[in-house]
Design a protein around this motif. Structure first.
Motif, short mmCIF file in Angstrom:
data_model
loop_
_atom_site.label_atom_id
_atom_site.label_comp_id
_atom_site.label_asym_id
_atom_site.label_seq_id
_atom_site.Cartn_x
_atom_site.Cartn_y
_atom_site.Cartn_z
N VAL A 147 46.17 72.80 43.24
CA VAL A 147 47.09 71.62 43.37
C VAL A 147 48.13 71.94 44.30
O VAL A 147 48.67 73.06 44.50
CB VAL A 147 47.84 71.25 41.79
N ARG A 175 42.58 69.85 44.32
CA ARG A 175 42.53 69.08 42.99
C ARG A 175 43.29 67.75 43.23
O ARG A 175 42.59 66.76 42.50
CB ARG A 175 42.63 69.69 41.93
N GLU A 176 44.48 67.90 43.52
CA GLU A 176 45.52 67.03 43.25
C GLU A 176 46.60 67.33 44.32
O GLU A 176 46.95 68.38 44.58
CB GLU A 176 45.96 66.78 41.99
N GLN A 221 50.51 66.67 45.21
CA GLN A 221 51.70 65.92 44.32
C GLN A 221 52.94 65.82 45.30
O GLN A 221 53.15 66.84 46.17
CB GLN A 221 52.21 66.79 43.19
N ILE A 269 40.98 62.94 47.31
CA ILE A 269 41.57 63.72 46.72
C ILE A 269 42.86 62.77 46.18
O ILE A 269 43.70 62.05 46.76
CB ILE A 269 42.49 65.02 47.37
N PRO A 270 43.17 62.72 44.66
CA PRO A 270 44.10 62.03 44.29
C PRO A 270 45.65 62.56 44.62
O PRO A 270 45.81 63.59 44.64
CB PRO A 270 44.14 62.10 42.65
N ARG A 274 49.65 62.01 43.75
CA ARG A 274 50.65 61.60 42.69
C ARG A 274 51.96 61.87 43.35
O ARG A 274 52.32 62.70 44.08
CB ARG A 274 50.49 62.58 41.56
N LEU A 322 50.00 57.55 40.49
CA LEU A 322 48.85 57.89 40.77
C LEU A 322 48.35 56.99 41.99
O LEU A 322 48.07 55.90 41.61
CB LEU A 322 48.15 58.03 39.55
N LEU A 344 44.82 56.65 43.99
CA LEU A 344 43.26 56.85 43.83
C LEU A 344 42.52 56.10 44.78
O LEU A 344 42.94 55.06 45.21
CB LEU A 344 42.94 56.36 42.39
#
Ligand code: ADP
Ligand code: ASP
Ligand code: MG
Length: 460
Positions: free
Chosen positions: A4, A227-228, A230, A284-285, A287, A300, A302
């Motif tokens: 992350v 994975r994400e 932020q 990849i999301p 946030r 979020l 997406l």
């Protein structure tokens, strides 16, 4: 394990208390995700100070240069002292790492002062010091807090071309980031690096443009197949409007990549406009979260957002822009006219945001008007040119606009009391964009917000 990426902006690392908060957020994230890369901005206002020092040095004013660098030094020194309080040896160690960059800044600026010449390369070298210092300091603090972490030099992990602002080279960055960050993550440690900064293949320091730490986070996220990603900042997420203009703005829980891109491009400063692209390439999301309120769910972003039937997703504005009207002096010889017009902007390396055309004229908006005189001169060779400053772009964004033809009309209807200089809806049909007087922005944004967000239910 896919990492992350956690990017903390300038206000999130502005002082010792903020950095303590970051450390507690990072500790929790490491416990729950296992694999974490931290990307930090310079402490709030440090990049502004460094750039002001560059400008003062170029103009030959040594006193403000000394004062600006001294105040940046004092701030960092105070934060180190506050964070490492009773440990004199640790303070000396960290200060050696941090002050190395201040020394570098002073030498570059002294040569700028002597030569009275500031090159893009010199500016980048000085501006990069903000993130190099903050990342060194934060990496050291996390280790002191018992959070296993290692500093990664962004100039080794993020490779770019040699422009200023520079563009990341994805293939090279993938190899470099994997090589530099991979072993840290495999060892179960947190990799801490500075955003905004990169280097060319030859090792020349580059930067990604103002607000570019978001971009760094996304580029590293794509390179490491995160994975994400932020983005930790000072608001609860992407809001329905810039909260400095519309007080009633509230969080948008979900957005699509396309909506987020358009909002960022048209002025929602919470995301750098290039951030979404690397995320899109790997789905990849992203946030957006509030460092001061880490338990708020945030926004979020997406590939496709769940849409609870809202008409618009958010509104944004880009202020103080310039409109250039170009009217062909050779009426009806339309073909080739647009090409010639856009070639001028290309030669002058000035990007245009909004474009509208009629049979014999084209109007464009530009944000960066540094080359406006040269642009007007070149255009005057084959057209009549009118330049209007003090304008603004207001943009309403929502995936729903694609399927609901009435909403665009309602947006314009809501703005009927304001003289609209340009109106456009691009092929994506995901936004309605208008250009109006900058002085009308607060009232126009408030009216739109009131119509589409405050009375959301009533409009549905
Ligand atoms: P950071 O230093 O964390 O990168 P920025 O100052 O670059 O933070 O971006 C966050 C700021 O963006 C917010 O404080 C807010 O004033 C501004 N902003 C503008 N438009 C929006 C929006 N639509 N949603 C949230 N914030 C916005
Ligand atoms: N420190 C840089 C700036 O202020 C980059 C960033 O914070 O995103 O523009
Ligand atoms: Mg930012």
């Amino acid at each position: 394990m896919a990492p992350v990426i956690m990017k903390f902006g300038g206000t999130s690392v502005a002082d010792a208390a903020a950095i303590r908060q970051v450390s507690s957020i990072v500790r929790r994230a490491h416990d729950s995700y296992g694999s974490v890369v931290v990307v930090v901005s310079a402490m709030a206002k440090v990049t502004d100070g460094l750039l002001a020092a560059c400008a003062a040095a170029r103009d030959g004013h040594s006193h403000p240069v000394d004062e600006l660098v001294a105040s940046i030094e004092t701030r960092h020194r105070a934060v180190v002292q506050e964070l490492f309080g009773d440990d004199a040896a640790a303070i000396t160690d960290v200060w050696t790492l941090v002050s190395h960059y201040l020394h570098d800044v002073r030498s570059v600026l002294s040569s700028v002062l002597i030569l009275r010449e500031l090159t893009p390369r010199g500016t980048d070298r000085v501006a990069a010091a903000g993130e190099l210092m903050s990342s060194r300091l934060i990496a050291a603090f996390l280790s002191r807090e018992g959070i296993g972490s290692r500093w990664v030099d962004p100039r080794a992990a993020l490779l770019t071309d040699s422009r200023s602002p520079a563009l990341p080279l994805m293939r090279e960055t993938q190899a470099a980031a994997t090589g530099e960050i991979g072993p840290v993550l495999s060892a179960g440690e947190i990799a801490v690096t500075g955003g905004f900064v990169g280097a060319t293949g030859e090792g020349i320091t580059t930067t990604l443009g103002r607000g570019g730490s978001d971009f760094s986070a996304a580029v590293l996220g794509a390179a490491l197949t995160a994975r994400e990603i932020q983005i930790w900042t000072d608001v609860d997420g992407m809001l329905t409007a810039d909260p400095r203009i519309v007080r009633a703005a509230h969080v948008v829980p979900q957005l699509s990549f396309d909506e987020a891109s358009e909002l960022a491009y048209f002025g929602a400063k919470v995301l750098h406009p290039s951030t979404i692209l690397p995320a899109v390439e790997r789905s990849i999301p992203v946030r957006i979260l509030n460092t001061r309120r880490p338990d708020v769910p945030g926004t979020l972003i997406l590939p496709q957002a769940a849409n609870p039937g809202r008409k618009l997703t958010a509104i944004a504005c880009k202020r103080d822009i310039t409109v250039v009207d170009v009217t062909s002096s050779r009426m009806l010889l339309a073909h080739g006219f647009l090409r010639r017009v856009f070639e001028v902007f290309e030669r002058q390396e000035t990007s245009v945001d909004v474009v509208t055309t009629s049979e014999v004229s084209v109007s464009v908006t530009v944000d960066d008007d540094r080359r406006i005189d040269a642009i007007a001169r070149e255009l005057s060779d084959f057209a009549t040119v009118r330049i209007e400053t003090g304008m603004a772009i207001v943009c309403a964004v929502g995936d729903q606009l694609r399927t609901d033809p009435l909403t665009a009309g309602q947006v314009l209807g809501t703005l009927e009391q304001f003289p609209l200089r340009m109106v456009s809806q691009a092929a994506s049909r995901r936004n309605v964009t208008v250009v109006l007087n900058d002085s009308d922005v607060p009232a126009a944004m408030s009216r739109l917000h009131e119509a589409f967000f405050s009375r959301e239910e009533a409009m549905l």
